[in-house]
Design a protein around this motif. Structure first.
Motif, short mmCIF file in Angstrom:
data_model
loop_
_atom_site.label_atom_id
_atom_site.label_comp_id
_atom_site.label_asym_id
_atom_site.label_seq_id
_atom_site.Cartn_x
_atom_site.Cartn_y
_atom_site.Cartn_z
N HIS A 4 1.31 -1.27 0.16
CA HIS A 4 -0.42 0.11 -0.25
C HIS A 4 1.04 1.05 -0.05
CE1 HIS A 4 -2.40 3.35 1.94
NE2 HIS A 4 -2.87 3.04 1.38
N THR A 5 1.85 1.54 0.52
CA THR A 5 2.76 2.47 0.76
C THR A 5 3.62 2.98 -0.33
OG1 THR A 5 4.32 1.01 1.81
CG2 THR A 5 3.09 2.74 3.39
N ASP A 6 3.78 1.42 -0.92
CA ASP A 6 4.48 1.33 -2.24
C ASP A 6 3.91 2.81 -3.27
OD1 ASP A 6 5.37 -1.30 -2.41
OD2 ASP A 6 6.40 -0.29 -0.70
N ILE A 7 2.54 2.38 -3.41
CA ILE A 7 1.91 3.13 -4.46
C ILE A 7 1.47 4.70 -4.33
CG2 ILE A 7 -0.41 3.29 -5.40
CD1 ILE A 7 1.00 0.77 -6.53
N TRP A 8 1.15 5.14 -2.85
CA TRP A 8 1.77 6.09 -2.87
C TRP A 8 2.41 6.83 -2.46
CZ3 TRP A 8 -3.14 8.32 -2.16
CH2 TRP A 8 -4.10 7.56 -2.62
N ARG A 9 3.78 6.51 -2.37
CA ARG A 9 5.35 6.73 -2.57
C ARG A 9 5.27 7.48 -3.79
NH1 ARG A 9 7.95 2.68 -0.72
NH2 ARG A 9 8.58 3.64 1.63
N LYS A 38 -3.38 12.57 2.61
CA LYS A 38 -3.36 11.63 3.59
C LYS A 38 -4.27 10.72 4.15
CE LYS A 38 0.43 11.96 6.03
NZ LYS A 38 1.51 12.15 7.04
N SER A 39 -5.43 12.02 4.41
CA SER A 39 -6.47 11.26 5.56
C SER A 39 -7.15 10.03 4.37
CB SER A 39 -7.12 12.65 5.62
OG SER A 39 -7.92 13.31 4.34
N LYS A 40 -6.70 10.13 3.32
CA LYS A 40 -7.98 9.51 2.36
C LYS A 40 -6.99 8.65 2.17
CE LYS A 40 -10.82 12.23 1.33
NZ LYS A 40 -11.51 13.08 -0.31
N ARG A 41 -6.02 8.12 2.79
CA ARG A 41 -5.01 6.86 2.08
C ARG A 41 -5.65 5.60 3.51
NH1 ARG A 41 0.56 8.96 0.51
NH2 ARG A 41 -0.33 11.11 -0.69
N THR A 42 -6.16 6.26 4.58
CA THR A 42 -6.78 4.97 4.82
C THR A 42 -8.08 5.29 5.29
OG1 THR A 42 -6.48 6.24 7.46
CG2 THR A 42 -4.63 4.29 6.30
N THR A 43 -9.48 4.81 5.56
CA THR A 43 -10.86 4.40 6.22
C THR A 43 -11.37 4.86 7.89
OG1 THR A 43 -11.20 1.97 7.11
CG2 THR A 43 -11.01 2.55 4.80
N PRO A 51 -5.51 3.60 -4.13
CA PRO A 51 -5.92 4.61 -5.21
C PRO A 51 -6.32 3.55 -6.16
CG PRO A 51 -3.67 4.23 -5.15
CD PRO A 51 -3.54 4.30 -3.75
N SER A 52 -7.94 3.97 -7.44
CA SER A 52 -7.85 3.85 -7.46
C SER A 52 -7.52 3.81 -9.34
CB SER A 52 -9.22 4.17 -8.61
OG SER A 52 -9.04 5.24 -8.83
N VAL A 59 -3.55 11.06 -13.87
CA VAL A 59 -2.78 11.16 -13.38
C VAL A 59 -1.16 10.94 -14.75
CG1 VAL A 59 -2.78 11.47 -10.99
CG2 VAL A 59 -1.36 9.45 -11.94
N LEU A 60 -1.35 10.20 -14.84
CA LEU A 60 -0.06 9.27 -16.01
C LEU A 60 -0.56 10.43 -16.92
CD1 LEU A 60 0.59 5.63 -15.37
CD2 LEU A 60 1.76 7.80 -14.49
N ASP A 61 -2.10 10.73 -17.47
CA ASP A 61 -2.02 11.11 -18.89
C ASP A 61 -1.96 13.06 -18.60
OD1 ASP A 61 -4.98 9.39 -19.73
OD2 ASP A 61 -2.90 9.42 -19.93
#
Length: 210
Positions: A4-9, A38-43, A51-52, A59-61
């Motif tokens: 999980h932290t890898d994607i957010w990083r 940061k508040s959206k990274r956990t419920t 992230p979806s 964001v890549l586009d």
């Protein structure tokens, strides 16, 4: 195994490469500005929220970054000390009482963060510009990084906070024992001459996201 932290990083690093905060990256991609906060990274009950794939695709586009390049941002490969987390404060919020201490450092928690190459000042923070008072140098939505530890010289661009809570970005023209003379970046706005006793703090702008 992908964490999980890898994607957010990777999202934080992509934002930093683009000169944006996480909220700025979301805004550029046409997403809700809070999508990557940061508040959206956990419920609310502490479960991990990923992230979806749609938001990552957008964001890549928006940044013209390939999936391969995005994958290269995953993992702790930058080396210790290569990046630091810089708190991002909305510029409109910055003028409110309580957002800074007497030395000009942001206080409180829950800020958005910008992953940025190490600045040598752990107290550095970012402000998101709102309005047109600093055009054409800084535009609405730009991000500036402020370093309270940086030495200030004549003609430097600075952020000044008055004891009344007003926060402004100007160019330092002259500093005397009694007054601070400031040049407005947008020449449609008046210059300022502020008695030194009315200045809470002044810090140098060291980077902008133009």
């Amino acid at each position: 195994m992908l964490k999980h932290t890898d994607i957010w990083r990777a999202i934080d690093r992509l934002a930093a490469q683009s000169g944006l905060s996480a909220s700025g990256l979301a805004r550029r991609a046409g997403l809700d500005p809070t999508t990557f906060n940061k508040s959206k990274r956990t419920t609310g009950d502490g479960k991990l929220r990923w992230p979806s794939t749609e938001s990552i695709s957008k964001v890549l586009d928006a940044t013209s970054v390939s999936l391969t390049d995005f994958v290269s941002l995953i993992g702790d490969t930058a080396g210790p000390g290569a990046f630091q987390r810089v708190p991002v404060i909305g510029y409109a919020q910055a003028g409110n009482a309580g957002y800074f201490d007497d030395a000009g450092f942001p206080v409180g928690t829950g800020w958005d963060e910008l992953l940025f190459p190490s600045l040598g000042d752990p107290q550095a923070y970012a402000l998101e510009i709102a309005g047109d008072s600093m055009e054409p140098v800084y535009r609405d939505g730009d991000t500036i990084i402020v370093s309270p530890a940086a030495q200030i010289r004549r003609n430097d661009r600075v952020v000044v906070r008055t004891r009344g809570g007003e926060v402004m970005a100007k160019q330092l023209v002259r500093e005397t024992a009694t007054r601070i003379e400031l040049l407005s970046i947008n020449r449609a706005h008046p210059d300022r001459s502020i008695p030194r006793g009315e200045v809470a703090w002044m810090a140098r702008i060291i980077w902008a996201s133009q």
